[in-house]
Design a protein around this motif. Structure first.
Motif, mmCIF file in Angstrom:
data_model
loop_
_atom_site.group_PDB
_atom_site.id
_atom_site.type_symbol
_atom_site.label_atom_id
_atom_site.label_comp_id
_atom_site.label_asym_id
_atom_site.label_seq_id
_atom_site.Cartn_x
_atom_site.Cartn_y
_atom_site.Cartn_z
ATOM 1 N N MET A 1 -0.693 -82.756 -74.086
ATOM 2 C CA MET A 1 0.754 -83.560 -74.049
ATOM 3 C C MET A 1 1.455 -82.668 -72.885
ATOM 4 S SD MET A 1 0.813 -85.284 -76.063
ATOM 5 C CE MET A 1 2.683 -86.203 -77.182
ATOM 6 N N LEU A 2 2.848 -83.550 -72.415
ATOM 7 C CA LEU A 2 3.125 -82.737 -71.284
ATOM 8 C C LEU A 2 4.525 -83.047 -71.290
ATOM 9 C CD1 LEU A 2 0.871 -85.316 -68.808
ATOM 10 C CD2 LEU A 2 1.259 -81.967 -68.789
ATOM 11 N N ILE A 3 5.661 -82.155 -70.283
ATOM 12 C CA ILE A 3 7.023 -82.245 -70.705
ATOM 13 C C ILE A 3 7.373 -82.770 -68.951
ATOM 14 C CG2 ILE A 3 8.661 -80.914 -70.918
ATOM 15 C CD1 ILE A 3 7.510 -79.657 -72.989
ATOM 16 N N ASP A 4 7.865 -83.354 -69.392
ATOM 17 C CA ASP A 4 8.415 -84.302 -67.488
ATOM 18 C C ASP A 4 10.262 -82.476 -67.736
ATOM 19 O OD1 ASP A 4 10.003 -84.525 -65.563
ATOM 20 O OD2 ASP A 4 9.569 -87.182 -66.112
ATOM 21 N N THR A 5 9.525 -81.233 -66.717
ATOM 22 C CA THR A 5 10.762 -80.967 -67.151
ATOM 23 C C THR A 5 12.270 -80.843 -65.858
ATOM 24 O OG1 THR A 5 9.668 -79.765 -64.437
ATOM 25 C CG2 THR A 5 9.979 -79.146 -66.828
ATOM 26 N N HIS A 6 11.946 -81.654 -65.411
ATOM 27 C CA HIS A 6 13.047 -82.171 -63.962
ATOM 28 C C HIS A 6 13.627 -84.111 -64.505
ATOM 29 C CE1 HIS A 6 15.930 -81.170 -61.210
ATOM 30 N NE2 HIS A 6 16.098 -82.313 -60.699
ATOM 31 N N VAL A 7 14.430 -84.862 -64.879
ATOM 32 C CA VAL A 7 14.393 -86.180 -64.796
ATOM 33 C C VAL A 7 15.823 -86.579 -65.247
ATOM 34 C CG1 VAL A 7 13.473 -86.443 -66.941
ATOM 35 C CG2 VAL A 7 12.802 -88.332 -65.652
ATOM 36 N N HIS A 8 16.242 -88.141 -64.485
ATOM 37 C CA HIS A 8 17.017 -88.697 -64.595
ATOM 38 C C HIS A 8 17.559 -89.498 -64.971
ATOM 39 C CE1 HIS A 8 18.895 -84.921 -61.553
ATOM 40 N NE2 HIS A 8 17.719 -85.786 -60.634
ATOM 41 N N LEU A 9 16.914 -89.766 -66.556
ATOM 42 C CA LEU A 9 17.153 -90.746 -67.367
ATOM 43 C C LEU A 9 18.679 -91.070 -67.819
ATOM 44 C CD1 LEU A 9 14.565 -89.737 -70.240
ATOM 45 C CD2 LEU A 9 14.542 -91.295 -68.228
ATOM 46 N N ASN A 10 19.562 -90.481 -67.084
ATOM 47 C CA ASN A 10 20.750 -90.715 -66.944
ATOM 48 C C ASN A 10 21.322 -91.654 -65.690
ATOM 49 O OD1 ASN A 10 20.427 -88.900 -65.620
ATOM 50 N ND2 ASN A 10 21.666 -86.976 -66.157
ATOM 51 N N ALA A 11 20.443 -91.827 -65.213
ATOM 52 C CA ALA A 11 20.290 -92.928 -63.866
ATOM 53 C C ALA A 11 21.273 -94.268 -64.437
ATOM 54 C CB ALA A 11 19.711 -92.370 -62.693
ATOM 55 N N ASP A 12 21.641 -95.133 -63.219
ATOM 56 C CA ASP A 12 21.961 -95.917 -63.652
ATOM 57 C C ASP A 12 20.453 -96.966 -63.361
ATOM 58 O OD1 ASP A 12 24.788 -95.538 -63.633
ATOM 59 O OD2 ASP A 12 24.696 -96.217 -61.164
ATOM 60 N N GLN A 13 19.686 -96.619 -63.143
ATOM 61 C CA GLN A 13 18.140 -97.173 -62.938
ATOM 62 C C GLN A 13 17.948 -97.591 -63.487
ATOM 63 O OE1 GLN A 13 19.273 -95.160 -60.563
ATOM 64 N NE2 GLN A 13 17.939 -95.090 -58.796
ATOM 65 N N TYR A 14 17.801 -96.934 -64.932
ATOM 66 C CA TYR A 14 17.592 -96.892 -66.624
ATOM 67 C C TYR A 14 18.175 -97.849 -67.632
ATOM 68 C CZ TYR A 14 14.251 -93.517 -63.769
ATOM 69 O OH TYR A 14 12.939 -93.396 -63.312
ATOM 70 N N GLU A 15 19.856 -97.837 -67.037
ATOM 71 C CA GLU A 15 20.432 -98.333 -68.018
ATOM 72 C C GLU A 15 20.009 -99.664 -68.036
ATOM 73 O OE1 GLU A 15 24.202 -98.658 -69.843
ATOM 74 O OE2 GLU A 15 23.549 -97.411 -67.798
ATOM 75 N N GLY A 16 20.007 -98.926 -70.583
ATOM 76 C CA GLY A 16 20.062 -100.230 -71.172
ATOM 77 C C GLY A 16 18.145 -100.094 -71.082
ATOM 78 N N GLU A 17 17.220 -99.651 -70.070
ATOM 79 C CA GLU A 17 16.059 -99.203 -70.371
ATOM 80 C C GLU A 17 15.246 -98.423 -71.683
ATOM 81 O OE1 GLU A 17 13.312 -100.898 -67.807
ATOM 82 O OE2 GLU A 17 15.282 -101.694 -65.789
ATOM 83 N N VAL A 18 16.532 -97.225 -71.136
ATOM 84 C CA VAL A 18 15.570 -95.920 -71.581
ATOM 85 C C VAL A 18 14.542 -95.745 -73.216
ATOM 86 C CG1 VAL A 18 16.293 -92.924 -72.727
ATOM 87 C CG2 VAL A 18 18.224 -94.602 -70.803
ATOM 88 N N ASP A 19 14.759 -96.657 -74.320
ATOM 89 C CA ASP A 19 13.959 -96.539 -74.920
ATOM 90 C C ASP A 19 12.737 -96.617 -74.941
ATOM 91 O OD1 ASP A 19 16.568 -95.978 -76.369
ATOM 92 O OD2 ASP A 19 16.546 -98.356 -77.779
ATOM 93 N N ALA A 20 12.471 -98.388 -74.642
ATOM 94 C CA ALA A 20 11.297 -97.891 -73.315
ATOM 95 C C ALA A 20 10.841 -97.421 -71.853
ATOM 96 C CB ALA A 20 11.592 -99.868 -72.431
ATOM 97 N N VAL A 21 11.442 -96.218 -71.159
ATOM 98 C CA VAL A 21 11.052 -95.731 -70.958
ATOM 99 C C VAL A 21 10.397 -94.974 -71.826
ATOM 100 C CG1 VAL A 21 11.611 -94.300 -68.689
ATOM 101 C CG2 VAL A 21 12.263 -96.052 -68.708
ATOM 102 N N ILE A 22 11.159 -94.144 -72.462
ATOM 103 C CA ILE A 22 10.603 -93.092 -73.025
ATOM 104 C C ILE A 22 9.167 -93.396 -73.913
ATOM 105 C CG2 ILE A 22 10.738 -91.754 -75.600
ATOM 106 C CD1 ILE A 22 13.886 -91.298 -74.743
ATOM 107 N N GLU A 23 9.471 -94.864 -74.650
ATOM 108 C CA GLU A 23 8.198 -95.470 -75.391
ATOM 109 C C GLU A 23 6.873 -94.986 -74.150
ATOM 110 O OE1 GLU A 23 6.141 -95.358 -78.491
ATOM 111 O OE2 GLU A 23 8.018 -95.256 -78.801
ATOM 112 N N ARG A 24 6.976 -95.244 -73.087
ATOM 113 C CA ARG A 24 6.034 -96.419 -72.161
ATOM 114 C C ARG A 24 5.653 -94.381 -71.970
ATOM 115 N NH1 ARG A 24 8.851 -100.233 -69.728
ATOM 116 N NH2 ARG A 24 10.356 -98.626 -68.551
ATOM 117 N N ALA A 25 6.411 -93.499 -72.253
ATOM 118 C CA ALA A 25 6.008 -92.237 -71.312
ATOM 119 C C ALA A 25 4.634 -91.522 -73.018
ATOM 120 C CB ALA A 25 7.339 -91.172 -70.736
ATOM 121 N N LYS A 26 5.910 -91.609 -73.564
ATOM 122 C CA LYS A 26 4.764 -91.176 -75.277
ATOM 123 C C LYS A 26 3.674 -91.967 -75.300
ATOM 124 C CE LYS A 26 8.477 -89.702 -78.235
ATOM 125 N NZ LYS A 26 9.466 -90.685 -80.017
#
Length: 255
Positions: A1-26
């Motif tokens: 397993m990995l930890i992304d130690t620096h990520v901007h999930l709070n950026a406008d580029q991920y608006e409305g997509e955070v669930d999907a982005v996290i799921e893809r990462a998992k």
């Protein structure tokens, strides 16, 4: 397993997509995400994310590019929020001489104030440094940043001597997609020089997308490409890099 130690999930580029982005990462073996808030808007969003997702932790501070906009009230607000159990560091703080929005003396003042803030709340610091290596490390040394420790975020171009100074303060070095770029030399050397027990991996997403996806929006799922590049450069297994960088991240962030 990995930890992304620096990520901007709070950026406008991920608006409305955070669930999907996290799921893809998992699905790609990323188990935890450390989201960086560096101004009023992104800090507020970071606080929302750490409340909404068990696997998301937060780092909050004031970015050097915007140091000229930072007030004492802003710093008091950051200090008050830092008591949240899922706020794991103060950052990203430091110096940025690439952009000219904030004068250097103001950047230094805000940087030092936040080092002192981190000492008061007993949290490590995450350092943003662009075209300001010597001044950044000088300030860290002269203001006893060693007492809290921290991370040199995306620190790909430091000299061996500068890296040694950082390591002597107990800091970790975090590497991003830059080390995968075909036309770089020094970042690949840094990935081999830093001891494995001091290395971290990050995406800095949505920025610094690794090869072969350079030019597209970055996502935390791609942190695996950073780990794979480190493994190839050092001649070790990806599993060894995963294990070490995950243990390192948990240690510095106390998670």
């Amino acid at each position: 397993m990995l930890i992304d130690t620096h990520v901007h999930l709070n950026a406008d580029q991920y608006e409305g997509e955070v669930d999907a982005v996290i799921e893809r990462a998992k699905e790609n073996g990323v188990e935890k995400f450390v989201v960086i808030g560096f101004d009023r808007k992104t800090i507020e969003r970071t606080m929302e994310l750490i409340e909404s997702y068990d696997e998301v932790y937060g780092v909050i501070g004031w970015h050097p590019v915007d140091a000229i906009d930072c007030t004492d009230e802003d710093l008091e607000w950051i200090e008050s929020l830092s008591s949240h159990e899922k706020i794991v560091a103060i950052g990203e703080i430091g110096l940025d001489y690439h952009w000219d929005k904030s004068p250097k003396d103001i950047q230094k003042e805000v940087f030092i104030k936040q080092i002192e803030l981190a000492k008061r709340v007993n949290l490590p610091i995450v350092i943003h440094n662009r075209d300001a290596d010597e001044d950044t490390i000088d300030i860290l040394e002269s203001h006893d940043a060693k007492s809290v420790g921290g991370i040199m975020h995306s620190f790909h171009n430091g000299t061996d001597e500068q890296i040694d100074r950082v390591l002597n303060m107990g800091f970790y070095v975090s590497l991003a997609g830059v080390i995968t770029f075909k036309n770089v030399k020094r970042p690949k050397e840094v990935a081999q020089y830093v001891p494995l027990d001091r290395l971290l991996v990050e995406t800095d997403a949505p920025y610094l997308t690794p090869h072969p996806f350079r030019g597209k929006r970055n996502e935390p799922k791609l942190v695996r490409l950073v780990a794979e590049e480190i493994a190839q450069l050092r001649g070790i297994s990806v599993e060894e890099v995963e294990k070490a960088t995950t243990e390192n991240a948990k240690r510095i962030y106390n998670i």
